[in-house]
Motif scaffolding. Structure first.
Motif, PDB file in Angstrom:
ATOM      1  N   ASN A   7     -18.491 -31.452  -5.641  1.00  0.00           N
ATOM      2  CA  ASN A   7     -18.548 -31.005  -4.248  1.00  0.00           C
ATOM      3  C   ASN A   7     -18.607 -29.476  -4.231  1.00  0.00           C
ATOM      4  OD1 ASN A   7     -18.597 -31.187  -1.460  1.00  0.00           O
ATOM      5  ND2 ASN A   7     -16.380 -31.225  -1.275  1.00  0.00           N
ATOM      6  N   VAL A   8     -19.539 -28.951  -5.011  1.00  0.00           N
ATOM      7  CA  VAL A   8     -19.731 -27.504  -5.136  1.00  0.00           C
ATOM      8  C   VAL A   8     -21.154 -27.155  -4.700  1.00  0.00           C
ATOM      9  CG1 VAL A   8     -19.942 -25.581  -6.778  1.00  0.00           C
ATOM     10  CG2 VAL A   8     -18.019 -27.173  -6.956  1.00  0.00           C
ATOM     11  N   VAL A   9     -21.275 -26.115  -3.905  1.00  0.00           N
ATOM     12  CA  VAL A   9     -22.577 -25.589  -3.484  1.00  0.00           C
ATOM     13  C   VAL A   9     -22.931 -24.411  -4.386  1.00  0.00           C
ATOM     14  CG1 VAL A   9     -23.802 -24.378  -1.647  1.00  0.00           C
ATOM     15  CG2 VAL A   9     -22.360 -26.337  -1.093  1.00  0.00           C
ATOM     16  N   LEU A  10     -24.161 -24.373  -4.852  1.00  0.00           N
ATOM     17  CA  LEU A  10     -24.615 -23.294  -5.730  1.00  0.00           C
ATOM     18  C   LEU A  10     -25.526 -22.360  -4.936  1.00  0.00           C
ATOM     19  CD1 LEU A  10     -25.840 -23.799  -9.396  1.00  0.00           C
ATOM     20  CD2 LEU A  10     -26.760 -22.019  -7.920  1.00  0.00           C
ATOM     21  N   VAL A  11     -25.189 -21.084  -4.921  1.00  0.00           N
ATOM     22  CA  VAL A  11     -25.941 -20.076  -4.163  1.00  0.00           C
ATOM     23  C   VAL A  11     -26.645 -19.131  -5.123  1.00  0.00           C
ATOM     24  CG1 VAL A  11     -25.797 -18.175  -2.512  1.00  0.00           C
ATOM     25  CG2 VAL A  11     -24.329 -20.195  -2.227  1.00  0.00           C
ATOM     26  N   ILE A  12     -27.975 -19.026  -4.995  1.00  0.00           N
ATOM     27  CA  ILE A  12     -28.767 -18.089  -5.786  1.00  0.00           C
ATOM     28  C   ILE A  12     -29.104 -16.884  -4.910  1.00  0.00           C
ATOM     29  CG2 ILE A  12     -30.912 -17.715  -7.054  1.00  0.00           C
ATOM     30  CD1 ILE A  12     -31.002 -20.766  -7.523  1.00  0.00           C
ATOM     31  N   LEU A  13     -28.680 -15.706  -5.320  1.00  0.00           N
ATOM     32  CA  LEU A  13     -28.966 -14.491  -4.564  1.00  0.00           C
ATOM     33  C   LEU A  13     -30.282 -13.901  -5.048  1.00  0.00           C
ATOM     34  CD1 LEU A  13     -25.410 -12.835  -4.571  1.00  0.00           C
ATOM     35  CD2 LEU A  13     -26.410 -14.398  -2.880  1.00  0.00           C
ATOM     36  N   ALA A  14     -31.266 -13.850  -4.151  1.00  0.00           N
ATOM     37  CA  ALA A  14     -32.613 -13.399  -4.523  1.00  0.00           C
ATOM     38  C   ALA A  14     -33.253 -12.609  -3.394  1.00  0.00           C
ATOM     39  CB  ALA A  14     -33.479 -14.610  -4.880  1.00  0.00           C
ATOM     40  N   ALA A  15     -32.457 -11.817  -2.677  1.00  0.00           N
ATOM     41  CA  ALA A  15     -32.950 -11.151  -1.470  1.00  0.00           C
ATOM     42  C   ALA A  15     -33.388  -9.713  -1.679  1.00  0.00           C
ATOM     43  CB  ALA A  15     -31.862 -11.196  -0.381  1.00  0.00           C
ATOM     44  N   GLY A  16     -33.088  -9.132  -2.830  1.00  0.00           N
ATOM     45  CA  GLY A  16     -33.317  -7.710  -3.031  1.00  0.00           C
ATOM     46  C   GLY A  16     -34.782  -7.305  -3.123  1.00  0.00           C
ATOM     47  N   ALA A  17     -35.014  -6.005  -2.945  1.00  0.00           N
ATOM     48  CA  ALA A  17     -36.374  -5.460  -2.943  1.00  0.00           C
ATOM     49  C   ALA A  17     -36.838  -5.022  -4.322  1.00  0.00           C
ATOM     50  CB  ALA A  17     -36.458  -4.276  -1.986  1.00  0.00           C
ATOM     51  N   TYR A  93     -23.513 -19.660   6.632  1.00  0.00           N
ATOM     52  CA  TYR A  93     -24.260 -20.918   6.697  1.00  0.00           C
ATOM     53  C   TYR A  93     -23.381 -22.082   6.225  1.00  0.00           C
ATOM     54  CZ  TYR A  93     -27.282 -24.662   5.015  1.00  0.00           C
ATOM     55  OH  TYR A  93     -27.836 -25.895   4.758  1.00  0.00           O
ATOM     56  N   ILE A  94     -22.665 -21.890   5.133  1.00  0.00           N
ATOM     57  CA  ILE A  94     -21.810 -22.949   4.586  1.00  0.00           C
ATOM     58  C   ILE A  94     -20.675 -23.281   5.550  1.00  0.00           C
ATOM     59  CG2 ILE A  94     -20.190 -23.498   2.715  1.00  0.00           C
ATOM     60  CD1 ILE A  94     -22.026 -21.754   0.890  1.00  0.00           C
ATOM     61  N   ALA A  98     -20.687 -29.406   8.813  1.00  0.00           N
ATOM     62  CA  ALA A  98     -19.687 -30.332   9.344  1.00  0.00           C
ATOM     63  C   ALA A  98     -18.575 -30.579   8.339  1.00  0.00           C
ATOM     64  CB  ALA A  98     -20.355 -31.648   9.736  1.00  0.00           C
ATOM     65  N   THR A  99     -18.930 -30.613   7.059  1.00  0.00           N
ATOM     66  CA  THR A  99     -17.956 -30.804   5.985  1.00  0.00           C
ATOM     67  C   THR A  99     -18.109 -29.687   4.974  1.00  0.00           C
ATOM     68  OG1 THR A  99     -18.101 -33.204   6.252  1.00  0.00           O
ATOM     69  CG2 THR A  99     -17.109 -32.387   4.208  1.00  0.00           C
ATOM     70  N   LEU A 100     -17.012 -28.999   4.694  1.00  0.00           N
ATOM     71  CA  LEU A 100     -17.074 -27.889   3.754  1.00  0.00           C
ATOM     72  C   LEU A 100     -17.051 -28.394   2.318  1.00  0.00           C
ATOM     73  CD1 LEU A 100     -14.600 -25.279   5.315  1.00  0.00           C
ATOM     74  CD2 LEU A 100     -17.096 -25.333   5.470  1.00  0.00           C
ATOM     75  N   PRO A 101     -17.718 -27.681   1.411  1.00  0.00           N
ATOM     76  CA  PRO A 101     -17.631 -28.021  -0.005  1.00  0.00           C
ATOM     77  C   PRO A 101     -16.270 -27.596  -0.562  1.00  0.00           C
ATOM     78  CG  PRO A 101     -18.844 -25.991   0.250  1.00  0.00           C
ATOM     79  CD  PRO A 101     -18.570 -26.503   1.646  1.00  0.00           C
ATOM     80  N   ASP A 102     -15.981 -28.019  -1.770  1.00  0.00           N
ATOM     81  CA  ASP A 102     -14.745 -27.578  -2.423  1.00  0.00           C
ATOM     82  C   ASP A 102     -14.883 -26.164  -2.963  1.00  0.00           C
ATOM     83  OD1 ASP A 102     -13.498 -30.022  -1.974  1.00  0.00           O
ATOM     84  OD2 ASP A 102     -14.219 -30.867  -3.865  1.00  0.00           O
ATOM     85  N   GLY A 103     -16.110 -25.814  -3.377  1.00  0.00           N
ATOM     86  CA  GLY A 103     -16.304 -24.504  -3.967  1.00  0.00           C
ATOM     87  C   GLY A 103     -17.715 -23.988  -3.777  1.00  0.00           C
ATOM     88  N   ILE A 104     -17.867 -22.669  -3.978  1.00  0.00           N
ATOM     89  CA  ILE A 104     -19.155 -21.991  -3.848  1.00  0.00           C
ATOM     90  C   ILE A 104     -19.420 -21.242  -5.145  1.00  0.00           C
ATOM     91  CG2 ILE A 104     -20.508 -20.284  -2.565  1.00  0.00           C
ATOM     92  CD1 ILE A 104     -17.383 -21.706  -0.982  1.00  0.00           C
ATOM     93  N   LEU A 105     -20.455 -21.643  -5.860  1.00  0.00           N
ATOM     94  CA  LEU A 105     -20.831 -21.012  -7.125  1.00  0.00           C
ATOM     95  C   LEU A 105     -21.971 -20.039  -6.863  1.00  0.00           C
ATOM     96  CD1 LEU A 105     -20.881 -20.632 -10.175  1.00  0.00           C
ATOM     97  CD2 LEU A 105     -22.075 -22.833 -10.376  1.00  0.00           C
ATOM     98  N   ILE A 106     -21.741 -18.770  -7.153  1.00  0.00           N
ATOM     99  CA  ILE A 106     -22.711 -17.716  -6.859  1.00  0.00           C
ATOM    100  C   ILE A 106     -23.347 -17.224  -8.154  1.00  0.00           C
ATOM    101  CG2 ILE A 106     -23.018 -15.380  -5.923  1.00  0.00           C
ATOM    102  CD1 ILE A 106     -20.528 -15.995  -4.152  1.00  0.00           C
ATOM    103  N   THR A 107     -24.676 -17.197  -8.168  1.00  0.00           N
ATOM    104  CA  THR A 107     -25.403 -16.693  -9.324  1.00  0.00           C
ATOM    105  C   THR A 107     -26.568 -15.833  -8.843  1.00  0.00           C
ATOM    106  OG1 THR A 107     -26.385 -17.352 -11.452  1.00  0.00           O
ATOM    107  CG2 THR A 107     -26.969 -18.669  -9.523  1.00  0.00           C
ATOM    108  N   LEU A 108     -27.214 -15.131  -9.772  1.00  0.00           N
ATOM    109  CA  LEU A 108     -28.251 -14.165  -9.424  1.00  0.00           C
ATOM    110  C   LEU A 108     -29.621 -14.612  -9.924  1.00  0.00           C
ATOM    111  CD1 LEU A 108     -26.423 -10.829 -10.361  1.00  0.00           C
ATOM    112  CD2 LEU A 108     -26.423 -12.018  -8.165  1.00  0.00           C
ATOM    113  N   ALA A 151     -13.378 -22.892  -1.624  1.00  0.00           N
ATOM    114  CA  ALA A 151     -13.754 -22.763  -0.214  1.00  0.00           C
ATOM    115  C   ALA A 151     -12.683 -22.034   0.589  1.00  0.00           C
ATOM    116  CB  ALA A 151     -14.028 -24.134   0.382  1.00  0.00           C
ATOM    117  N   SER A 152     -11.473 -21.951   0.051  1.00  0.00           N
ATOM    118  CA  SER A 152     -10.413 -21.211   0.738  1.00  0.00           C
ATOM    119  C   SER A 152     -10.738 -19.720   0.844  1.00  0.00           C
ATOM    120  CB  SER A 152      -9.081 -21.396   0.004  1.00  0.00           C
ATOM    121  OG  SER A 152      -9.147 -20.859  -1.304  1.00  0.00           O
ATOM    122  N   TYR A 153     -11.717 -19.265   0.076  1.00  0.00           N
ATOM    123  CA  TYR A 153     -12.131 -17.863   0.117  1.00  0.00           C
ATOM    124  C   TYR A 153     -13.274 -17.604   1.088  1.00  0.00           C
ATOM    125  CZ  TYR A 153      -9.264 -16.002  -3.660  1.00  0.00           C
ATOM    126  OH  TYR A 153      -8.208 -15.561  -4.409  1.00  0.00           O
TER     127      TYR A 153
END
Length: 204
Positions: A7-17, A93-94, A98-108, A151-153
């Motif tokens: 129950n973990v969401v994985l976030v890829i950061l790819a917004a930079g110029a 967004y997360i 309606a239901t929060l994940p247990d954790g958010i994994l952030i990578t680049l 997700a507490s963070y």
């Protein structure tokens, strides 16, 4: 490919110029694909229940290259504010789910040596230890992304707005952290010299 059992969401950061690179680094060649496609492919092999890709600069051209993948693509219009803003954008967004994940994994998107096995190790470690933050340890007592937050963070993550990204929270909450050291020498591709040097090791 693994089952989506976490129950973990994985976030890829790819917004930079990619200003120091001189060209959108997300679209640089990596093997038979591009950096962004490679990172997405690795993410989709993990146990993460959802993969989120945060785009911003060069949104239209990058979106065209990845829109066929089963990922959630977000357009951060304030990408110029830095990594922290992209993390906050994804976190908002997360939090709207309606239901929060247990954790958010952030990578680049510019760390091509981060593989799905290591990301899965972070997810499984988070499930087995009592620490709400799993951070990647580097040499000389340095640490950073990939990083997994409980997700507490989320309420703290949505307040990030600087280019220091997750490191701000990591440094303030060292007592909450479990450190993992990858077997590979993780590298950020910030300049064309960085890219050419790493690319030549694997593909030339």
């Amino acid at each position: 490919m693994t089952d989506k059992t976490s129950n973990v969401v994985l976030v890829i950061l790819a917004a930079g110029a990619s200003k120091r690179m001189g060209t959108p680094k997300q679209l640089l060649a990596w093997g038979k694909d591009t950096l962004i496609v490679h990172v997405i492919t690795q993410a989709l092999k993990t146990e993460a229940m959802e993969v989120i890709v945060v785009l911003g600069s060069n949104f239209n051209v990058i979106h065209q290259k990845i829109k066929h993948f089963p990922v959630t693509i977000l357009n951060n219009m304030n990408w110029h504010s830095g990594l922290g803003e992209s993390i906050a954008f994804a976190s908002r967004y997360i939090m709207g789910k309606a239901t929060l994940p247990d954790g958010i994994l952030i990578t680049l998107a510019d760390q091509p040596l981060v593989n799905w096995e290591y990301l899965n190790e972070m997810i499984s470690t988070y499930s087995s230890v009592k620490h709400p933050i799993i951070a990647t340890s580097y040499q000389k007592f340095q640490y950073g992304v990939p990083v997994l937050f409980s997700a507490s963070y989320l309420k703290q993550l949505i307040r990030l707005n600087s280019d220091f990204g997750a490191k701000t929270l990591i440094s303030k909450n060292e007592h909450d952290i479990w450190y993992l050291k990858p077997e590979f020498n993780n590298t950020d591709l910030d300049t064309m010299e960085d890219y050419k040097a790493l690319h030549s090791l694997f593909f030339e």
